[in-house]
Scaffold this active site. Structure first.
Site, PDB file in Angstrom:
ATOM      1  N   ARG A  18      30.304  34.669   5.507  1.00 53.20           N
ATOM      2  CA  ARG A  18      30.918  34.989   6.788  1.00 53.20           C
ATOM      3  C   ARG A  18      30.917  36.485   7.116  1.00 53.20           C
ATOM      4  NH1 ARG A  18      34.569  32.679  10.410  1.00 53.20           N
ATOM      5  NH2 ARG A  18      33.168  30.918  10.073  1.00 53.20           N
ATOM      6  N   ARG A  53      23.342  39.683  -3.360  1.00 55.33           N
ATOM      7  CA  ARG A  53      23.532  38.455  -2.586  1.00 55.33           C
ATOM      8  C   ARG A  53      24.992  38.011  -2.571  1.00 55.33           C
ATOM      9  NH1 ARG A  53      20.236  33.831  -5.755  1.00 55.33           N
ATOM     10  NH2 ARG A  53      18.578  35.212  -5.114  1.00 55.33           N
ATOM     11  N   GLU A  74      27.275  41.122 -15.560  1.00 56.37           N
ATOM     12  CA  GLU A  74      25.948  40.516 -15.723  1.00 56.37           C
ATOM     13  C   GLU A  74      24.966  41.354 -14.930  1.00 56.37           C
ATOM     14  OE1 GLU A  74      26.000  36.488 -14.426  1.00 56.37           O
ATOM     15  OE2 GLU A  74      27.337  35.852 -16.016  1.00 56.37           O
ATOM     16  N   THR A 104      12.262  32.195 -18.953  1.00 54.07           N
ATOM     17  CA  THR A 104      11.574  31.196 -19.766  1.00 54.07           C
ATOM     18  C   THR A 104      11.699  29.860 -19.038  1.00 54.07           C
ATOM     19  OG1 THR A 104      13.541  30.534 -20.968  1.00 54.07           O
ATOM     20  CG2 THR A 104      12.294  32.362 -21.890  1.00 54.07           C
ATOM     21  N   GLU A 155      24.478  35.039 -25.154  1.00 51.91           N
ATOM     22  CA  GLU A 155      25.153  33.975 -24.400  1.00 51.91           C
ATOM     23  C   GLU A 155      24.155  32.831 -24.313  1.00 51.91           C
ATOM     24  OE1 GLU A 155      27.396  34.937 -20.899  1.00 51.91           O
ATOM     25  OE2 GLU A 155      26.968  32.980 -19.999  1.00 51.91           O
ATOM     26  N   GLY A 218      32.160  29.604 -13.928  1.00 53.01           N
ATOM     27  CA  GLY A 218      32.420  30.038 -12.562  1.00 53.01           C
ATOM     28  C   GLY A 218      32.501  28.904 -11.568  1.00 53.01           C
ATOM     29  N   HIS A 219      31.358  28.249 -11.355  1.00 51.23           N
ATOM     30  CA  HIS A 219      31.254  27.324 -10.228  1.00 51.23           C
ATOM     31  C   HIS A 219      32.285  26.210 -10.271  1.00 51.23           C
ATOM     32  CE1 HIS A 219      29.463  24.192  -7.664  1.00 51.23           C
ATOM     33  NE2 HIS A 219      29.049  25.232  -6.961  1.00 51.23           N
TER      34      HIS A 219
HETATM   35  N1  PXP Z   1      26.795  32.882 -17.557  1.00 51.99           N
HETATM   36  C1  PXP Z   1      25.742  33.454 -16.910  1.00 51.99           C
HETATM   37  C2  PXP Z   1      24.883  34.417 -17.660  1.00 51.99           C
HETATM   38  C3  PXP Z   1      25.484  33.153 -15.563  1.00 51.99           C
HETATM   39  O1  PXP Z   1      24.448  33.735 -14.943  1.00 51.99           O
HETATM   40  C4  PXP Z   1      26.340  32.265 -14.895  1.00 51.99           C
HETATM   41  C5  PXP Z   1      26.059  31.913 -13.455  1.00 51.99           C
HETATM   42  O2  PXP Z   1      26.271  32.962 -12.625  1.00 51.99           O
HETATM   43  C6  PXP Z   1      27.425  31.717 -15.585  1.00 51.99           C
HETATM   44  C7  PXP Z   1      27.612  32.017 -16.927  1.00 51.99           C
HETATM   45  C8  PXP Z   1      28.391  30.790 -14.921  1.00 51.99           C
HETATM   46  O3  PXP Z   1      27.758  29.642 -14.507  1.00 51.99           O
HETATM   47  P1  PXP Z   1      28.540  28.595 -13.584  1.00 51.99           P
HETATM   48  O4  PXP Z   1      28.850  29.276 -12.305  1.00 51.99           O
HETATM   49  O5  PXP Z   1      27.580  27.465 -13.454  1.00 51.99           O
HETATM   50  O6  PXP Z   1      29.799  28.227 -14.328  1.00 51.99           O
END
Ligand code: PXP
Length: 246
Positions: A18, A53, A74, A104, A155, A218-219
């Site tokens: 938005r 983004r 990250e 990969t 990770e 996150g999601h």
């Molecule tokens: N770890 C890394 C390195 C990621 O790139 C992401 C996605 O941004 C996540 C964890 C979290 O993934 P999700 O949003 O699917 O929980």
């Protein structure tokens, strides 16, 4: 105790949908990060992408000032973002692929064939007091390369596990790969985090993987917040409208 890092990129994605380019707007990822900490999260994860983004530069600086737990930045292994990280000084950076050629087939970093540049970046970050993690598929070659790179953490990319989760046999195969990967990494002296696609359904099974330090999620957390928060959000709007007298 298994720790939780909450990835707040998806909050910024909604804001940018938005308010892109405005320098302000809701929802605010920094306020969201503080709410996550208040609820017990052990760290906050944000991805400052080269294309900006979702998370913007101002977000990472405000996060750095405001959060009380650990900031996990990250980032792609790019000179621009590296320069920002060295000034920002997050507690830890997780190097992730952003361009197709770094990916990969499983979607993690291609460490083995980029060992030189990744080791150089790892050294510069460590030199600034920042720990380094590498986001990799549970692949023996990549894990071995991560140890040679000298990163403190890997990770493990749990995306394939999450994708195959509905199919029991494939799920077990992915789980076995994660278990083997975590065991190999631990034996090599690497600390092991995991993330991507983890949710309220697959999390219990994922916890069969040994040696995990932290999960980055996150999601599914942001999705649940929307689902569980919608009723009170609508109630609040209706209360504001209740005084309308025409
Ligand atoms: N770890 C890394 C390195 C990621 O790139 C992401 C996605 O941004 C996540 C964890 C979290 O993934 P999700 O949003 O699917 O929980």
């Amino acid at each position: 105790m298994l720790k939780l890092g909450v990835n707040i990129d998806h909050v910024a994605t909604l804001r940018e949908a938005r308010y892109r380019g405005r320098g302000w707007g809701e929802p605010d990822p920094v306020a969201s990060a503080l709410a996550c900490e208040e609820a017990g999260a052990h760290g906050i994860t944000a991805h400052l992408r080269e294309d900006r983004r979702h998370i913007q530069d101002r977000d990472v600086w405000k996060l750095r000032e405001s959060i009380k737990t650990r900031l996990n930045l990250e980032m792609a292994n790019s000179p621009e973002i590296l320069a920002i990280a060295l000034r920002l000084k997050p507690e830890i950076t997780c190097l992730v692929p952003e361009r197709r050629e770094e990916v990969t087939t499983e979607g993690g970093l291609e460490v083995a064939s980029n060992l030189g540049p990744l080791t150089e970046t790892r050294k510069r970050l460590n030199g600034a007091g920042i720990e380094v993690s590498l986001f990799i598929a549970p692949d023996a070659v990549q894990i071995d390369a991560a140890a040679r790179c000298g990163s403190q953490f890997i990770e493990l990319h749990t995306g394939a596990f999450a994708e195959r989760f509905p199919h029991p046999r494939e799920r077990e195969a992915e789980l076995d790969r994660l278990i083997a990967g975590a065991s190999q990494a631990h034996a090599l002296g690497l600390k092991v985090n995991a993330g991507h696609g983890l949710n309220y359904e697959n999390l219990l099974v994922l916890q069969e993987v040994p040696h995990l330090v932290e999960l980055n999620i996150g999601h599914s957390i942001v999705s649940r917040a929307i689902q569980t928060g919608l009723a009170s959000a609508v109630t609040d709007i209706l209360n504001l409208m209740a005084g309308y007298r025409g």
